[in-house]
Enzyme design. Structure first.
Site, mmCIF file in Angstrom:
data_model
loop_
_atom_site.group_PDB
_atom_site.id
_atom_site.type_symbol
_atom_site.label_atom_id
_atom_site.label_comp_id
_atom_site.label_asym_id
_atom_site.label_seq_id
_atom_site.Cartn_x
_atom_site.Cartn_y
_atom_site.Cartn_z
ATOM 1 C CE LYS A 1 -3.403 2.425 -8.717
ATOM 2 N NZ LYS A 1 -2.684 1.248 -8.179
ATOM 3 C CD GLN B 1 -0.956 -1.687 -9.517
ATOM 4 O OE1 GLN B 1 -1.047 -0.467 -9.451
ATOM 5 N NE2 GLN B 1 -1.934 -2.491 -9.134
ATOM 6 C CG ASP C 1 -1.153 1.330 -1.898
ATOM 7 O OD1 ASP C 1 -2.216 1.921 -2.161
ATOM 8 O OD2 ASP C 1 -0.643 0.496 -2.653
#
Length: 298
Positions: A54, A98, A121
């Site tokens: 990422k 995460q 997200d």
């Protein structure tokens, strides 16, 4: 007939290029480059790989990557304080914590603490609710990637019969909502569905997101159907490990009209959509019109 392979790596590269162009457009207007903050707690090996990928993709698109690597014994309060500081940081447009977190941490209040405007997200209750209500918001990355692949493969989805196998809050439900917004006729199947194979055979679009290796067999698929395989399952055969999807790929290939491979299908799109969401969040923060993404052939 052999199915068209929907190459997620190639489509993701095209999306990343569009993201990079949008970043250039922002900076030309005097806006700062979008900033994506990634928070990693602990030393989970898979999570470290995901975060590294990422960070690389974020920087490759001309955006600012802000990493916060916390020890495995980080407390809930310390993690929530970090999220609060990122919410208040004007240089941060997107926040990604995460998952999974270490066992002693509760992910629900951490996700809830993220500002919905920076929730790239798409997991906060506000963004989940906005998606369900058909309102603009930040959409979960994997479902967004699936929809972009379907748009590239099929164009207008209006009236098409779609089956989503799996009803998870992360993938199945959001994909079903997005397909409904695209005017597809949507069925959501799950472990209690009767005659699942029969339901599948009626679908022009089949999205498999159940998390079971080779669950969907080739004779479940309608000839010419478009198959989006979200599953990533590690299996070991003859002492060798490999990744497979939820669809029996070799069986589906001669039947389907188009199909995503595993690996190399939906997976690469997820990170590209994370970048896209960060750029959208940056545009909205500055009061600019957010870009629209399309992977259709020019």
């Amino acid at each position: 007939m052999t199915a068209r392979i929907l190459d997620g790596k190639a489509f993701a590269a095209k999306l990343r290029a569009q993201v990079a162009d949008a970043v250039v457009g922002l900076t030309k207007r005097g806006r700062p480059a979008p900033g994506l903050a990634v928070v990693l707690v602990g030393d989970d090996a898979a999570s470290q790989v995901y975060v590294r990928n990422k960070v690389k993709a974020t920087e490759g698109a001309g955006m600012r990557s802000i990493e916060h690597r916390l020890p495995a014994d980080t407390t809930q309060d310390a993690l929530l304080q970090l999220v609060a500081s990122l919410n208040d940081d004007p240089t941060v447009d997107g926040i990604l914590v995460q998952l999974p977190l270490p066992r002693h941490l509760d992910s629900a209040p951490v996700i809830a603490a993220i500002s919905p405007a920076k929730d790239v997200d798409g997991l906060t209750i506000e963004n989940v609710g906005r998606l369900a209500a058909g309102l603009p918001g930040l959409v979960p990355c994997t479902p967004l990637g699936c929809m972009l692949l379907l748009d590239a493969a099929l164009g207008d989805l209006a009236g098409k019969r779609a089956l989503v196998i799996g009803r998870s809050a992360l993938v199945g439900r959001p994909i079903a909502q997005l397909l409904t917004q695209a005017n597809a006729t949507v069925t959501v199947a799950h472990s209690k569905t009767r005659d699942l194979a029969g339901e599948a055979r009626r679908a022009e679009i089949l999205v498999a997101a159940i998390g079971q290796a080779d669950f969907v067999r080739g004779d479940w698929i309608a000839p010419g159907a478009t198959v989006i395989d979200v599953g990533i399952n590690r299996i070991v055969e003859n002492g060798t490990a490999r990744l497979v999807g939820d669809v029996a790929y070799d069986e589906a290939l001669p039947v389907a009209g188009a199909i995503t491979p595993v690996p190399g299908g939906v997976g690469p799109m997820t990170i590209a959509c994370l970048l896209a969401n960060t750029v959208v969040a940056a545009h909205r923060r500055h009061g600019d019109v957010a870009p629209r993404w399309s992977l259709k052939e020019d």
